[in-house]
Enzyme design. Structure first.
Site, PDB file in Angstrom:
ATOM      1  N   HIS A 183       2.919   3.623  -8.888  1.00  0.00           N
ATOM      2  CA  HIS A 183       2.694   2.201  -9.152  1.00  0.00           C
ATOM      3  C   HIS A 183       3.876   1.588  -9.905  1.00  0.00           C
ATOM      4  CE1 HIS A 183      -1.274   2.239  -7.505  1.00  0.00           C
ATOM      5  NE2 HIS A 183      -1.737   3.119  -8.379  1.00  0.00           N
ATOM      6  N   TRP A 231     -11.310  -1.936  -8.752  1.00  0.00           N
ATOM      7  CA  TRP A 231     -11.976  -1.550 -10.005  1.00  0.00           C
ATOM      8  C   TRP A 231     -12.734  -0.230  -9.847  1.00  0.00           C
ATOM      9  CZ3 TRP A 231     -10.570  -4.126 -14.189  1.00  0.00           C
ATOM     10  CH2 TRP A 231     -10.147  -5.448 -14.074  1.00  0.00           C
ATOM     11  N   SER A 250      -6.980  -5.527  -5.910  1.00  0.00           N
ATOM     12  CA  SER A 250      -8.113  -6.159  -5.240  1.00  0.00           C
ATOM     13  C   SER A 250      -9.383  -6.068  -6.082  1.00  0.00           C
ATOM     14  CB  SER A 250      -8.356  -5.487  -3.880  1.00  0.00           C
ATOM     15  OG  SER A 250      -8.980  -4.234  -4.047  1.00  0.00           O
ATOM     16  N   ASP A 290       0.822  -1.195   0.000  1.00  0.00           N
ATOM     17  CA  ASP A 290       0.000   0.000   0.000  1.00  0.00           C
ATOM     18  C   ASP A 290       0.866   1.259   0.000  1.00  0.00           C
ATOM     19  OD1 ASP A 290      -2.341   1.455   0.032  1.00  0.00           O
ATOM     20  OD2 ASP A 290      -2.587   1.345   2.210  1.00  0.00           O
ATOM     21  N   LEU A 336      12.102 -19.791  -4.687  1.00  0.00           N
ATOM     22  CA  LEU A 336      11.108 -18.942  -4.038  1.00  0.00           C
ATOM     23  C   LEU A 336       9.771 -19.150  -4.718  1.00  0.00           C
ATOM     24  CD1 LEU A 336      10.387 -16.579  -2.040  1.00  0.00           C
ATOM     25  CD2 LEU A 336      10.781 -15.035  -3.979  1.00  0.00           C
ATOM     26  N   ARG A 360      -0.256   9.359 -10.034  1.00  0.00           N
ATOM     27  CA  ARG A 360      -0.300   8.141  -9.224  1.00  0.00           C
ATOM     28  C   ARG A 360       0.364   6.950  -9.899  1.00  0.00           C
ATOM     29  NH1 ARG A 360      -3.761   7.597  -4.994  1.00  0.00           N
ATOM     30  NH2 ARG A 360      -4.291   5.460  -5.599  1.00  0.00           N
TER      31      ARG A 360
END
Length: 245
Positions: free
Chosen positions: A44, A76, A72, A27, A138, A40
């Site tokens: 990201h 949307w 999530s 977040d 991993l 923004r």
């Protein structure tokens, strides 16, 4: 390598208990960019670069499983520009990282409903999953279009179908777990959320029932492998009783 459901805690050679499965709610990307006067989506993109650094650091920190919350079912609701930009970032990330993931022994998988994602992204996801299926250094799981309630609803429908077909008689927890997106993967020992928020936002509600939580004010683009290492050290100081005395 087969894993049973439940805690995946490991002990390092130095005797310090560290989590083998870490899940992260990444977040703060948008806030990081906004604070700098940038769009923004810049945040990201920086966040995607940070994922690469954390993935590379995990094996040396004793982490075998890493699950990251990328998008999530509620995301949307964001602007069309941001959603389309995020999907473009996801496609580029998979395209650019497929070769290095394979070379570095990272197995990559995705959880969440795929039907709402565009076909090119779905194809890329399936391709990198197949390409890295044999890797063991991993295990990286990326949650895209994921919501815990949605996952439980879809799992319940799968289990109901099995009962209707006579494959399951008296359903138990293990039967439902086998229908989850994470079937066959261990539960997370530790869930980290960056940016200072202190909620889980519909992330792995079933799997994280007994996970430890760490909420850090650090925004995701600023979250370094050293931040992760410090949190893992603090994890070793916790006493985990799983309901026992």
């Amino acid at each position: 390598m087969a894993f049973a459901w439940g805690a995946a805690t490991a002990v390092t050679a130095g005797g310090t208990t560290r989590p083998r499965h870490v899940a992260i709610i990444m977040d703060g990307n948008g806030r990081w960019a906004t604070e700098r006067g940038w769009p923004r989506l810049v945040g990201h993109r920086r966040g995607a670069e940070r994922v690469k650094q954390i993935v590379r650091a995990c094996p040396d920190l004793g982490v075998d499983w890493l699950t990251v919350y990328a998008f999530s079912t509620e995301n949307w609701k964001r602007s069309t520009e941001e959603v389309l930009g995020l999907m473009k970032i996801f496609r580029r990330y998979i395209e650019r990282e497929a070769e290095s993931m394979s070379a570095e022994g990272v197995r990559m998988r995705f959880i969440g409903g795929r039907e709402r994602l565009d076909q090119k992204l779905q194809d890329l996801m399936a391709s990198i999953e197949a390409r890295t299926a044999g890797n063991t250094r991993l295990n990286l799981t990326v949650a895209i279009n994921y919501g815990g309630r949605d996952e439980l609803l879809r799992a319940s429908r799968r289990l109901a179908d099995k009962v209707a077909r006579g494959e399951v008689d008296q359903p138990c927890e293990a039967d439902l777990e086998a229908c989850l997106d994470t079937a066959g993967q261990p539960d997370p020992d530790l869930v980290i959320r960056t940016s200072g928020e202190t909620r889980i936002s519909n992330f792995l509600p079933w799997q994280a029932a007994y996970s430890e939580y760490e909420f850090t004010p650090t925004l995701w683009p600023d979250f370094t492998p050293q931040h992760l290492s410090d949190i893992l050290d603090r994890f070793g100081l916790r006493e985990r009783r799983f309901g026992g005395a």
